[in-house]
Design a protein around this motif. Structure first.
Motif, PDB file in Angstrom:
ATOM      1  N   THR A  12     -63.863 -12.659  -5.445  1.00  0.00           N
ATOM      2  CA  THR A  12     -63.198 -11.885  -4.480  1.00  0.00           C
ATOM      3  C   THR A  12     -62.445 -12.566  -3.159  1.00  0.00           C
ATOM      4  OG1 THR A  12     -64.907 -11.368  -3.536  1.00  0.00           O
ATOM      5  CG2 THR A  12     -64.373  -9.861  -5.226  1.00  0.00           C
ATOM      6  N   LEU A  13     -61.178 -12.185  -2.872  1.00  0.00           N
ATOM      7  CA  LEU A  13     -60.326 -12.926  -1.885  1.00  0.00           C
ATOM      8  C   LEU A  13     -60.378 -12.316  -0.644  1.00  0.00           C
ATOM      9  CD1 LEU A  13     -57.656 -14.431  -4.025  1.00  0.00           C
ATOM     10  CD2 LEU A  13     -59.892 -15.571  -3.242  1.00  0.00           C
ATOM     11  N   VAL A  14     -60.482 -13.126   0.542  1.00  0.00           N
ATOM     12  CA  VAL A  14     -60.467 -12.398   1.808  1.00  0.00           C
ATOM     13  C   VAL A  14     -59.625 -13.088   2.571  1.00  0.00           C
ATOM     14  CG1 VAL A  14     -62.565 -13.847   2.689  1.00  0.00           C
ATOM     15  CG2 VAL A  14     -61.877 -11.343   3.746  1.00  0.00           C
ATOM     16  N   ALA A  15     -58.850 -12.505   3.801  1.00  0.00           N
ATOM     17  CA  ALA A  15     -58.144 -13.131   4.677  1.00  0.00           C
ATOM     18  C   ALA A  15     -58.775 -14.320   5.411  1.00  0.00           C
ATOM     19  CB  ALA A  15     -57.445 -12.130   5.718  1.00  0.00           C
ATOM     20  N   GLY A  16     -58.427 -15.535   5.567  1.00  0.00           N
ATOM     21  CA  GLY A  16     -59.207 -16.527   6.137  1.00  0.00           C
ATOM     22  C   GLY A  16     -58.304 -17.745   6.047  1.00  0.00           C
ATOM     23  N   GLY A  67     -58.597  -8.888  -1.859  1.00  0.00           N
ATOM     24  CA  GLY A  67     -59.264  -7.961  -0.946  1.00  0.00           C
ATOM     25  C   GLY A  67     -58.309  -7.948   0.386  1.00  0.00           C
ATOM     26  N   ALA A  68     -59.210  -7.762   1.567  1.00  0.00           N
ATOM     27  CA  ALA A  68     -58.843  -7.651   2.931  1.00  0.00           C
ATOM     28  C   ALA A  68     -57.857  -8.516   3.143  1.00  0.00           C
ATOM     29  CB  ALA A  68     -59.846  -7.338   3.792  1.00  0.00           C
ATOM     30  N   THR A  91     -65.155  -9.720   6.147  1.00  0.00           N
ATOM     31  CA  THR A  91     -64.558  -8.555   6.175  1.00  0.00           C
ATOM     32  C   THR A  91     -64.620  -7.595   4.833  1.00  0.00           C
ATOM     33  OG1 THR A  91     -62.651  -9.998   7.185  1.00  0.00           O
ATOM     34  CG2 THR A  91     -62.030  -7.631   6.615  1.00  0.00           C
ATOM     35  N   ASN A  92     -64.321  -8.220   3.507  1.00  0.00           N
ATOM     36  CA  ASN A  92     -64.745  -7.574   2.307  1.00  0.00           C
ATOM     37  C   ASN A  92     -66.342  -7.118   2.351  1.00  0.00           C
ATOM     38  OD1 ASN A  92     -62.024  -8.078   1.384  1.00  0.00           O
ATOM     39  ND2 ASN A  92     -62.709  -9.988   0.017  1.00  0.00           N
ATOM     40  N   ILE A  93     -67.237  -8.174   2.670  1.00  0.00           N
ATOM     41  CA  ILE A  93     -68.509  -7.433   2.541  1.00  0.00           C
ATOM     42  C   ILE A  93     -68.839  -6.559   3.365  1.00  0.00           C
ATOM     43  CG2 ILE A  93     -70.974  -8.471   2.589  1.00  0.00           C
ATOM     44  CD1 ILE A  93     -69.012  -9.941   0.608  1.00  0.00           C
ATOM     45  N   ALA A  94     -68.190  -6.473   4.833  1.00  0.00           N
ATOM     46  CA  ALA A  94     -68.425  -5.377   5.507  1.00  0.00           C
ATOM     47  C   ALA A  94     -67.839  -4.183   5.084  1.00  0.00           C
ATOM     48  CB  ALA A  94     -67.868  -5.806   6.892  1.00  0.00           C
ATOM     49  N   LEU A  95     -66.511  -4.167   4.707  1.00  0.00           N
ATOM     50  CA  LEU A  95     -66.063  -3.003   4.100  1.00  0.00           C
ATOM     51  C   LEU A  95     -66.899  -2.532   2.877  1.00  0.00           C
ATOM     52  CD1 LEU A  95     -62.467  -4.028   4.348  1.00  0.00           C
ATOM     53  CD2 LEU A  95     -63.403  -2.183   5.533  1.00  0.00           C
ATOM     54  N   ALA A  96     -67.344  -3.394   1.937  1.00  0.00           N
ATOM     55  CA  ALA A  96     -68.288  -2.800   1.008  1.00  0.00           C
ATOM     56  C   ALA A  96     -69.491  -2.204   1.152  1.00  0.00           C
ATOM     57  CB  ALA A  96     -68.651  -3.991  -0.142  1.00  0.00           C
ATOM     58  N   ALA A  97     -69.999  -2.562   2.300  1.00  0.00           N
ATOM     59  CA  ALA A  97     -71.340  -2.198   3.071  1.00  0.00           C
ATOM     60  C   ALA A  97     -70.861  -0.736   3.548  1.00  0.00           C
ATOM     61  CB  ALA A  97     -71.892  -2.902   4.099  1.00  0.00           C
TER      62      ALA A  97
END
Length: 310
Positions: free
Chosen positions: A34-38, A66-67, A127-133
């Motif tokens: 999964t990919l996140v802005a970074g 992802g985000a 970001t992705n992990i927080a949104l999933a939670a």
């Protein structure tokens, strides 16, 4: 049985090597990326992930975008460190598309389908992990373990004097994750700087392998190595690879400690600063923090990985 593994990444440089480890290590069953802005531009991160999975001979691993920005803030690049994240080399970019399913939806679904069986390694902003939670309150319980590369254990930062890059980019997401109830292990940036630096001799040993993967490593690592040396670091740092290695080979951990971890979101000078409360202020620990590793063992891990011929 190999661990079911999801790697959440902002694919550039060392993230690529972490993906190689997840894709090729016999203890890992890499079921999604999964990919996140970074680190670098989002489209480039997508390409870098696909290029790396092709280099590993694992093009079938699904990749989910992802985000594309932090929760509340503008994205901050690390292109000054990593360049394009692939060493400026003109790799052939695979033509296949990423999955239609958003990374956050994929994380929630995978954890729900395999409760207590999936390990998530987060090596970019959270970001992705927080949104999933937030999407599914059961997500932190469904994930067996969450390994986070981030922060600096009451030490110096690498994007500001106070903050490590991943937590700096999205401190609000990091704060959500540490309060969400995951079984969290933290691998800090200063750990790899202090104990797992790849100096000239270690880098030469990798080059001497002269395999397709060791040549891939040399190409992709070159801009980061040049940056590290320009700021007085005698070698290249590999915290993302180390995080995956410590999950897959836990014997590489020599000492860890339980801490209460929180992340500063408001400070003018300390945005993204990670506070590691060592137990004297009455806070209940929420994470295991790795404090000492087998540095020689980690280098062997990387040599064994890069010696493979997919």
């Amino acid at each position: 049985m190999p661990t079911r593994l999801v790697i959440d990444t902002d694919t550039a440089a060392d993230d690529c090597f972490a993906l190689l480890a997840g894709a090729l290590h016999p203890a890992a069953d890499l079921i999604a990326v999964t990919l996140v802005a970074g680190n670098v531009g989002f489209a480039r991160q997508v390409e870098n992930a696909l290029i790396t999975l092709d280099a590993a001979g694992r093009p079938e691993v699904p990749v989910h975008a992802g985000a594309e920005r932090p929760l509340l803030r503008e994205w901050v690049s690390a292109e000054n460190v990593h360049g394009d994240g692939r060493g400026g080399h003109a790799f052939a970019v695979p033509e296949r598309a990423v999955e239609a399913e958003h990374a956050v939806d994929a994380l929630v679904r995978i954890a729900r389908e395999h409760p207590g069986e999936v390990d998530v390694v987060a090596i970019g902003p959270l970001t992705n992990i927080a949104l999933a939670a937030r999407r599914d309150p059961a997500f932190p319980r469904n994930v067996r373990s969450l390994y986070v590369m981030g922060g600096s254990n009451n030490g110096r930062g690498n994007i500001t004097a106070a903050a490590e890059y991943n937590f700096y980019v999205d401190p609000e997401a990091a704060r959500i994750v540490f309060s969400a109830g995951f079984d969290t292990t933290v691998v800090t940036w200063n750990l790899t700087l202090d104990q797992a630096l790849f100096d000239t001799a270690r880098l030469a040993a990798i080059s001497a392998l002269d395999t397709p993967l060791s040549r891939f490593f040399d190409l992709v690592n070159a801009p980061t190595l040049a940056f590290d040396r320009s700021v007085g670091i005698d070698g290249s740092t590999h915290p993302d690879s180390l995080t995956v290695a410590l999950l897959l080979e836990p014997g590489l951990v020599r000492r860890s400690r339980r801490y209460f971890v929180d992340v500063e979101t408001q400070g003018e000078l300390t945005r993204g600063y990670a506070v590691f409360d060592w137990g004297v202020f009455g806070k209940e620990p929420n994470a295991t923090v790795v404090e000492e590793i087998d540095a020689a063992g980690f280098h062997r891990f990387m040599l064994d990985l890069l010696a493979r011929r997919p």
